[in-house]
Design an enzyme around this catalytic site. Structure first.
Site, PDB file in Angstrom:
ATOM      1  N   GLU A 129       0.554  -1.211  -0.301  1.00  0.00           N
ATOM      2  CA  GLU A 129      -0.217  -0.012   0.238  1.00  0.00           C
ATOM      3  C   GLU A 129       1.194   1.301   0.018  1.00  0.00           C
ATOM      4  O   GLU A 129       0.717   2.376  -1.110  1.00  0.00           O
ATOM      5  CB  GLU A 129      -0.852   0.081   1.380  1.00  0.00           C
ATOM      6  N   ASP A 201      10.196   9.249  -8.947  1.00  0.00           N
ATOM      7  CA  ASP A 201       9.471   8.518  -8.055  1.00  0.00           C
ATOM      8  C   ASP A 201       8.468   8.267  -8.427  1.00  0.00           C
ATOM      9  O   ASP A 201       7.315   7.144  -8.370  1.00  0.00           O
ATOM     10  CB  ASP A 201      10.188   9.776  -6.546  1.00  0.00           C
ATOM     11  N   LYS A 205       5.940   4.920  -9.767  1.00  0.00           N
ATOM     12  CA  LYS A 205       4.474   4.565  -8.513  1.00  0.00           C
ATOM     13  C   LYS A 205       3.883   4.471  -9.790  1.00  0.00           C
ATOM     14  O   LYS A 205       2.448   3.884  -9.191  1.00  0.00           O
ATOM     15  CB  LYS A 205       3.566   6.223  -7.889  1.00  0.00           C
TER      16      LYS A 205
HETATM   17  N1  HSE Z   1       9.203  10.622  -1.383  1.00  0.00           N
HETATM   18  C1  HSE Z   1       8.054  10.761  -2.070  1.00  0.00           C
HETATM   19  C2  HSE Z   1       7.433  11.874  -1.475  1.00  0.00           C
HETATM   20  C3  HSE Z   1       7.936  10.362  -0.479  1.00  0.00           C
HETATM   21  O1  HSE Z   1       7.887  12.710  -2.230  1.00  0.00           O
HETATM   22  O2  HSE Z   1       6.048  11.872  -2.179  1.00  0.00           O
HETATM   23  C4  HSE Z   1       6.429   9.195  -0.431  1.00  0.00           C
HETATM   24  O3  HSE Z   1       6.749   8.418  -1.626  1.00  0.00           O
END
Ligand code: HSE
Length: 431
Positions: A129, A201, A205
């Protein structure tokens, strides 16, 4: 009482949060779920953690194998991040017939298919999750709450750090680096913040979301990724004047039977719910069939929100993991071979363009002439007044244009002697 022993590999910011929540809510979980989740062992390089967390020294180890090979541990929580040895630890945990909870988006994005297939063979679960939106239940909503639906569009603000930076720049007019420093101080950024601001990042996701929403395994290289480093105060301000807001969006969109996958700064209407997702908040706007549009929203980064996601996974796994492992893992490992991807050059959107041009007769006609020759129609043009009038900012909004034609036109515009800066181009989405 169902007693579950867990082993934590990695006890940094998120891991410490997990220990705190389990301690604080122990009685609640016992009463509500009839489960007692006991931290049997913690593996970390840093020996001072035991003291900081007020835990007995003997539960700490520096060897992951002490957890992976301990037959009394049923769930391994992997919180070390990165690809290796995280992947190997997850595989070993599954081999030892343990369930896995992980917050590691990189490993799930890159090796998810392999890991889920192996988990299926072992009849074990991988809960993840926290890989998207930290504790905001986006994965759960897609895999369970929305399981009756097909997904036609997914638009996510899924990097808290970039969203925080863009919001701070817009609200307080601070510099990019000041906003980044603040995000780091608040514990939102990755240990390597480049991944936050260069869009990677969010791309990790997006790959996780596409895997569960569309059953498609995507390599990161198949996602078109641009970060927020080129966004200036000027663009934020000019966008505002047009009734638009700039957000770093992760997009998976079905167009003509193909899926566009992209992460880039995007202009959206200021009245769209995503436009008011500010600061470290995350949101995923899903276009689904038959349910329709849905927005999932909440704080998407930070120690306790991430730890909350991990503990929810632990509770789900501890209360029903064994029973549902086969069906859950097979639905996550499901591959839809009919899903095709579209290249970035094929996409069509409206564009915001900004460049510095010399302020004299005939300049705009040269520029619009080039756009016209490439089949690009202009929606609006605005020349900004500046005291120093030698070169002035010109902001244009185009009608929908093909990406490759726009890029060709911009190259020609850049080469004009009357244009004094490399044009900035930001795609717009009409949601
Ligand atoms: N570095 C990530 C962000 C943390 O700023 O969303 C959560 O995955």
């Amino acid at each position: 009482m169902n007693k579950i022993n867990i082993g934590l590999i990695g006890c940094g910011t998120v891991g410490s949060g997990v220990v705190k929540i389990l301690k604080k809510n122990r009685e609640l979980y016992q009463k509500k779920f009839n489960v007692q989740i006991a931290v049997k062992k913690i593996c970390d390089k840093n020996p001072t953690i035991a003291q900081k967390l007020n835990l007995k020294k003997k539960i700490f180890t520096t060897r992951a194998s002490d957890i992976l090979l301990d037959p009394s541990i049923q769930i391994v929580v992997e919180l070390i991040g990165g690809l290796h040895p995280a992947k190997e630890f997850i595989l070993e945990a599954l081999k030892q017939k343990k369930h896995v909870v992980t917050a590691n988006k990189a490993v799930i994005a890159k090796y998810g298919t392999e890991l889920f297939k192996y988990a299926l063979r072992q009849k074990r679960n991988i809960y993840f999750e926290t890989t998207v939106g930290a504790g905001v239940p986006i994965i759960n909503a897609i895999t369970e709450g929305l399981s009756s639906n097909r997904f036609t569009g997914l638009y996510g603000i899924i990097n808290g750090t970039s969203n925080f930076i863009l919001s701070e720049m817009s609200e307080t007019l601070c510099t990019f680096s000041a906003a980044l420093a603040k995000a780091q101080k608040c514990g939102y950024a990755e240990s390597n913040p480049t991944l936050d601001i260069n869009g990677m990042d969010a791309a990790h996701k997006l790959a996780v979301l596409v895997r569960i929403a569309l059953g498609k395994t995507v390599a990161l290289e198949q996602i078109h990724v641009e970060g927020i480093t080129q966004i200036s105060h000027d663009d934020i301000r000019y966008a505002k004047e047009l009734g638009l807001v700039i957000k770093l969006l992760a997009i998976a969109k079905n167009v003509d039977g193909g899926i566009e996958l992209r992460v880039h700064p995007t202009l959206i209407d200021e009245d769209h719910p995503l436009a008011s997702v500010d600061g470290v908040f995350n949101a995923v706007f899903l276009q689904t069939d038959p349910l329709g549009d849905i927005l999932i929203y909440g704080q998407g980064a930070g120690q306790m929100t991430a730890a909350s996601g991990v503990v929810s996974d632990l509770i789900n796994c501890a209360t029903k993991g064994d029973r549902i492992a086969k069906i859950r893992t097979s639905s996550i490992a499901f591959e839809d071979r009919t899903v095709k991807l579209r290249k970035i050059s094929q996409i069509e959107t409206q564009f915001y363009i900004r460049f510095m041009a010399i302020d004299r007769p005939g300049v705009l006609s040269k520029i619009t002439g080039i756009l016209g020759k490439h089949g690009i129609s202009i929606d609006s043009v605005n020349q900004k007044v500046q005291k120093k009038r030698f070169a002035v900012p010109v902001v244009m909004l185009t009608h929908r244009a093909k990406e490759n034609q726009l890029r060709q036109a911009l190259e020609k515009i850049t080469n004009l002697s009357v244009v004094r800066s490399k044009p900035v181009a930001i795609r717009m989405e009409n949601l």
